[in-house]
Design a protein around this motif. Structure first.
Motif, PDB file in Angstrom:
ATOM      1  N   THR A  90       5.235  17.913   0.826  1.00 20.35           N
ATOM      2  CA  THR A  90       5.086  16.646   0.097  1.00 20.35           C
ATOM      3  C   THR A  90       6.416  15.898   0.081  1.00 20.35           C
ATOM      4  O   THR A  90       6.460  14.687   0.263  1.00 20.35           O
ATOM      5  CB  THR A  90       4.630  16.901  -1.360  1.00 20.35           C
ATOM      6  OG1 THR A  90       3.571  17.810  -1.336  1.00 20.35           O
ATOM      7  CG2 THR A  90       4.232  15.615  -2.048  1.00 20.35           C
ATOM      8  N   GLU A 146       7.780   8.514   4.457  1.00 22.25           N
ATOM      9  CA  GLU A 146       7.149   7.270   4.009  1.00 22.25           C
ATOM     10  C   GLU A 146       8.210   6.257   3.538  1.00 22.25           C
ATOM     11  O   GLU A 146       8.101   5.064   3.815  1.00 22.25           O
ATOM     12  CB  GLU A 146       6.150   7.591   2.877  1.00 22.25           C
ATOM     13  CG  GLU A 146       5.331   6.415   2.389  1.00 22.25           C
ATOM     14  CD  GLU A 146       4.387   5.827   3.450  1.00 22.25           C
ATOM     15  OE1 GLU A 146       4.260   6.408   4.536  1.00 22.25           O
ATOM     16  OE2 GLU A 146       3.810   4.763   3.174  1.00 22.25           O
ATOM     17  N   THR A 195       6.886  14.317   3.322  1.00 23.42           N
ATOM     18  CA  THR A 195       6.005  13.150   3.445  1.00 23.42           C
ATOM     19  C   THR A 195       6.629  11.957   2.726  1.00 23.42           C
ATOM     20  O   THR A 195       6.631  10.835   3.238  1.00 23.42           O
ATOM     21  CB  THR A 195       4.614  13.454   2.818  1.00 23.42           C
ATOM     22  OG1 THR A 195       4.156  14.693   3.323  1.00 23.42           O
ATOM     23  CG2 THR A 195       3.621  12.365   3.099  1.00 23.42           C
ATOM     24  N   LYS A 213       0.844  -1.214   0.000  1.00 27.15           N
ATOM     25  CA  LYS A 213       0.000   0.000   0.000  1.00 27.15           C
ATOM     26  C   LYS A 213       0.869   1.250   0.000  1.00 27.15           C
ATOM     27  O   LYS A 213       0.614   2.208  -0.742  1.00 27.15           O
ATOM     28  CB  LYS A 213      -0.912   0.002   1.240  1.00 27.15           C
ATOM     29  CG  LYS A 213      -2.194  -0.770   1.030  1.00 27.15           C
ATOM     30  CD  LYS A 213      -3.073  -0.647   2.260  1.00 27.15           C
ATOM     31  CE  LYS A 213      -4.223  -1.630   2.157  1.00 27.15           C
ATOM     32  NZ  LYS A 213      -4.914  -1.772   3.433  1.00 27.15           N
ATOM     33  N   GLY A 214       1.884   1.237   0.852  1.00 25.61           N
ATOM     34  CA  GLY A 214       2.794   2.388   0.964  1.00 25.61           C
ATOM     35  C   GLY A 214       3.474   2.681  -0.363  1.00 25.61           C
ATOM     36  O   GLY A 214       3.644   3.842  -0.745  1.00 25.61           O
ATOM     37  N   ARG A 215       3.857   1.632  -1.067  1.00 25.00           N
ATOM     38  CA  ARG A 215       4.521   1.825  -2.374  1.00 25.00           C
ATOM     39  C   ARG A 215       3.598   2.472  -3.381  1.00 25.00           C
ATOM     40  O   ARG A 215       4.008   3.319  -4.166  1.00 25.00           O
ATOM     41  CB  ARG A 215       5.020   0.469  -2.900  1.00 25.00           C
ATOM     42  CG  ARG A 215       6.298   0.078  -2.227  1.00 25.00           C
ATOM     43  CD  ARG A 215       6.942  -1.091  -2.886  1.00 25.00           C
ATOM     44  NE  ARG A 215       8.204  -1.368  -2.236  1.00 25.00           N
ATOM     45  CZ  ARG A 215       8.852  -2.505  -2.333  1.00 25.00           C
ATOM     46  NH1 ARG A 215       8.340  -3.477  -3.058  1.00 25.00           N
ATOM     47  NH2 ARG A 215       9.997  -2.669  -1.726  1.00 25.00           N
ATOM     48  N   GLU A 216       2.338   2.014  -3.358  1.00 24.44           N
ATOM     49  CA  GLU A 216       1.357   2.612  -4.275  1.00 24.44           C
ATOM     50  C   GLU A 216       1.192   4.100  -3.988  1.00 24.44           C
ATOM     51  O   GLU A 216       1.149   4.924  -4.900  1.00 24.44           O
ATOM     52  CB  GLU A 216       0.008   1.892  -4.149  1.00 24.44           C
ATOM     53  CG  GLU A 216      -0.021   0.501  -4.795  1.00 24.44           C
ATOM     54  CD  GLU A 216       0.365   0.534  -6.270  1.00 24.44           C
ATOM     55  OE1 GLU A 216      -0.115   1.416  -7.000  1.00 24.44           O
ATOM     56  OE2 GLU A 216       1.191  -0.318  -6.685  1.00 24.44           O
ATOM     57  N   GLN A 217       1.121   4.413  -2.683  1.00 23.31           N
ATOM     58  CA  GLN A 217       0.959   5.828  -2.291  1.00 23.31           C
ATOM     59  C   GLN A 217       2.175   6.647  -2.737  1.00 23.31           C
ATOM     60  O   GLN A 217       2.037   7.746  -3.266  1.00 23.31           O
ATOM     61  CB  GLN A 217       0.824   5.943  -0.771  1.00 23.31           C
ATOM     62  CG  GLN A 217      -0.562   5.594  -0.267  1.00 23.31           C
ATOM     63  CD  GLN A 217      -0.636   5.571   1.251  1.00 23.31           C
ATOM     64  OE1 GLN A 217       0.373   5.722   1.926  1.00 23.31           O
ATOM     65  NE2 GLN A 217      -1.823   5.347   1.772  1.00 23.31           N
ATOM     66  N   LEU A 218       3.359   6.072  -2.528  1.00 24.59           N
ATOM     67  CA  LEU A 218       4.593   6.768  -2.918  1.00 24.59           C
ATOM     68  C   LEU A 218       4.634   7.004  -4.420  1.00 24.59           C
ATOM     69  O   LEU A 218       5.007   8.075  -4.883  1.00 24.59           O
ATOM     70  CB  LEU A 218       5.806   5.933  -2.519  1.00 24.59           C
ATOM     71  CG  LEU A 218       6.458   6.262  -1.177  1.00 24.59           C
ATOM     72  CD1 LEU A 218       7.639   5.344  -0.935  1.00 24.59           C
ATOM     73  CD2 LEU A 218       6.947   7.711  -1.145  1.00 24.59           C
ATOM     74  N   LYS A 219       4.234   5.959  -5.156  1.00 24.17           N
ATOM     75  CA  LYS A 219       4.248   6.059  -6.612  1.00 24.17           C
ATOM     76  C   LYS A 219       3.333   7.187  -7.068  1.00 24.17           C
ATOM     77  O   LYS A 219       3.696   7.987  -7.942  1.00 24.17           O
ATOM     78  CB  LYS A 219       3.802   4.725  -7.225  1.00 24.17           C
ATOM     79  CG  LYS A 219       4.200   4.570  -8.671  1.00 24.17           C
ATOM     80  CD  LYS A 219       3.902   3.158  -9.152  1.00 24.17           C
ATOM     81  CE  LYS A 219       4.225   3.037 -10.626  1.00 24.17           C
ATOM     82  NZ  LYS A 219       3.980   1.702 -11.141  1.00 24.17           N
ATOM     83  N   ALA A 220       2.154   7.256  -6.428  1.00 25.84           N
ATOM     84  CA  ALA A 220       1.195   8.315  -6.774  1.00 25.84           C
ATOM     85  C   ALA A 220       1.782   9.686  -6.445  1.00 25.84           C
ATOM     86  O   ALA A 220       1.687  10.625  -7.242  1.00 25.84           O
ATOM     87  CB  ALA A 220      -0.112   8.093  -6.014  1.00 25.84           C
ATOM     88  N   LEU A 221       2.403   9.792  -5.274  1.00 20.56           N
ATOM     89  CA  LEU A 221       3.000  11.073  -4.867  1.00 20.56           C
ATOM     90  C   LEU A 221       4.125  11.492  -5.812  1.00 20.56           C
ATOM     91  O   LEU A 221       4.236  12.643  -6.206  1.00 20.56           O
ATOM     92  CB  LEU A 221       3.576  10.953  -3.450  1.00 20.56           C
ATOM     93  CG  LEU A 221       2.594  11.118  -2.280  1.00 20.56           C
ATOM     94  CD1 LEU A 221       3.272  10.726  -0.975  1.00 20.56           C
ATOM     95  CD2 LEU A 221       2.090  12.543  -2.196  1.00 20.56           C
TER      96      LEU A 221
END
Lengths: 508, 91
Positions: free
Chosen positions: A77, A84, A80, A57-65
């Motif tokens: 950001t 993360e 963050t 999940k964290g990787r997906e969030q990072l990728k989006a960011l």
């Protein structure tokens, strides 16, 4: 390394189960790797599945960011993202634990009191050193038995050789020595040479002077650290700086040594060319074993490489700062040119955080080349250098007969660990735990034992004859000059002209 | 007599070598480490978590974090690392 001069190449009184030292090295290295891997694999974190989910999940969030370019300019950001990344790193490293890590230790560092080297975070590391001693004694003792040799004389001699290796680590752990990249290899050779050139190496030590076995077993372990998927991490710019420039410099330097300098020894020429162009001591060890270089040649190549590395790691950051070179270009240049990995990081750190990241990454990609170089050199040596001048090119069977088998273990370990590493989050964490927790430490000890053994068999006079004509140093200086120019040009073309957007991403 | 003198010389050479090593490591290097520029350099390396004596990338404790960071950048901006930048459109 040369077979004639190697003590272990002498016929053994009783034929053992394994006659070939190369296969024995592959067997012992594989056992050590299997133990490291299985010990880590059975020690999963109790909340393994939850961690894995959180990481994904964290990787997906990072990728989006990270994909949202506009948000990258926002300081909060960025913070963050950093936080993360740190959290994910902690979660990943906690997926597996290697229970053997506390009982396998390296000697630590110290500044004015050598006793400090035996403590880490105020805890004694002596149990860890005893663990290494027992593990190496058992491993190589079994190796001796499999070769049909008597174990008791080996064990007695091994105690002394191990203590000398520990002394070399203590010398290398002094803070000034350590932070200026004067690696343990140099001090292990020095300690061995002090003994062999003063009182002489005692006869009772010879059963444990097993240079080839220690080096080849260490190389099989090193193979596990070559994770092939990391080759692509910097995309095309990284490949061009590391994998295009390096072979060009290696081959050009070798040809320059052969046809212009007319080096008397092809193997010395190859070892210097490889350690200068690829990654210093580790490349010297791998190519020396692949082309059966003499021990004195390996010692000399390491000495030259480390001497110039100290100069380069101090001078290059000063030049970079003086000319105001940008950090991505500077990091790529440092990573592509300075021999030793630790020195690359130190020099990158002197320039800045981005330079450190790029330098360490370029060097890591270049490190991966060591397997290809060792394999290529072994094949080239068998097919072109060692063949009879009058005979035709050797056939496949002849190549196979002469091929150094340990290279197969080296490459095989790399393929197995790369496959595990690439199999997903759990696989990459498992491979990193096994390498970082055990095999990397053991490999360091094996090489240190090998260098002590080299020193114990090296004569000052034999070593100094290689320096008389100055060709070895000239070869290094000319090769490194080409490396400096070509790496800078390639890094500039790739990061500034062809892929400036990659450079911009790395600068963020 | 000659043999024992040679043996004595050899042991003397060993003792001299050990003393020299001891002098450099216990006197010279600690003094060097105490010099401002050197101690500052060492402290900076330690702060960044850099082991300058690492022989291979896997010996550097900072590498996994750097590698994962760059891998994530690569995953998020793959095109930037593999495809050549298109020239700026004409005004």
């Amino acid at each position: 390394m040369d077979r004639q001069s190697e003590g272990d190449a002498a016929p053994t009184p009783n034929k053992g189960l394994i006659e070939s030292e190369d296969w024995l090295a592959v067997l012992l290295g594989s056992v050590a790797l299997l133990v490291a891997l299985s010990a880590s694999a059975v020690n999963r974190a109790p909340d393994f599945a939850d961690r894995l989910n959180a990481i994904d999940k964290g990787r997906e969030q990072l990728k989006a960011l990270e994909s949202t370019k506009s948000s990258q300019d926002d300081d909060s950001t960025r913070k963050t993202i950093k936080a993360e990344e740190k959290r994910l790193q902690t979660l990943t490293t906690g997926l597996f634990t290697n229970p053997l890590k506390p009982v396998i230790a390296k000697v630590g560092s110290w500044e004015s009191n050598p006793a400090d080297a035996f403590f880490k975070n105020d805890k004694s590391i002596v149990p860890g050193l005893l663990g290494v001693f027992i593990a190496t004694l058992v491993l190589f003792g079994v190796g001796s038995a499999l070769r049909g040799e008597r174990v008791a004389p080996f064990a007695g001699a091994f105690v002394v050789v191990f203590l000398l290796a520990a002394a070399a680590y203590v010398l290398a752990g002094q803070n000034v020595i350590k932070h200026y990249n004067l690696e343990y290899a140099l001090w292990a050779i020095l300690i061995g040479m002090v003994i062999s050139n003063t009182v002489g190496t005692p006869q009772f030590l010879f059963p444990a002077i097993r240079t080839e076995l220690y080096i080849k077993t260490g190389l099989v372990l090193l193979g596990a650290e070559i994770l092939l998927s990391r080759l692509l991490v910097l995309g095309l710019p990284g490949i061009f700086v590391s994998w295009v420039v390096t072979p060009i410099v290696l081959i050009t330097t070798y040809m320059f040594g052969q046809y212009v300098l007319r080096m008397p020894s092809r193997s010395l020429n190859m070892v210097i060319s490889a350690d200068m162009s690829v990654c210093g001591v580790s490349a010297a060890i791998a190519t020396a074993a692949a082309c059966r270089a003499k021990k004195e040649e390996l010692s000399l190549a390491i000495g030259i490489s480390l001497s110039f590395t100290v100069v380069m790691m101090v001078v290059m950051p000063a030049v970079i700062r003086a000319v105001g070179m940008n950090q991505v270009l500077a990091g790529a240049w440092l990573g592509g040119t300075i021999d030793s990995t630790g020195a690359v990081a130190a020099a990158g750190g002197m320039v800045g955080t981005t330079a450190l990241e790029v330098a360490a990454t370029v060097k890591m990609i270049q490190n991966i080349l060591i397997g290809v170089v060792a394999f290529g050199v072994a094949v080239y040596w068998v097919m072109y250098v060692e063949r009879d001048e009058k005979a035709e090119r050797p056939g496949l069977m002849e190549v196979w007969r002469r091929f150094p088998r340990f290279v197969l273990g080296f490459v095989g370990a790399s393929i197995v660990f790369s496959t595990i590493y690439s199999s997903g989050t759990a696989g990459s964490a498992l491979a990193e735990t096994a390498i970082g927790g055990l095999s990397e430490t053991l490999r360091g000890w094996f090489f240190c034992l090998a260098f002590v053994a080299i020193g114990l068999e090296t004569n000052f006079r034999a070593l100094s004859q290689y320096l008389k004509d100055g060709k070895a140093v000239t070869l290094y200086v000319c090769g490194q000059s080409l490396n400096l120019a070509l790496s800078l040009l390639m890094a500039w073309i790739m990061f500034e002209k062809v892929f400036p957007q990659a450079s911009a991403v790395l600068k963020r | 007599m000659k043999v024992s003198r040679t043996a004595l010389q050899r042991w003397g050479s060993l003792a001299a070598a050990i003393l020299s090593i001891g002098f450099v490591w216990l006197v010279v290097l600690p003094r060097l480490a105490a010099q401002h520029s050197v101690s500052e350099y060492i402290a900076n390396q330690q702060r960044l978590g850099i082991d300058a004596s690492a022989m291979f990338y896997s010996e550097l404790e900072i590498v996994p974090a750097i590698a994962h960071h760059v891998e994530r950048l690569h995953d998020a901006h793959g095109d930037d690392f593999w495809n050549r930048a298109s020239p700026d459109p004409p005004n």
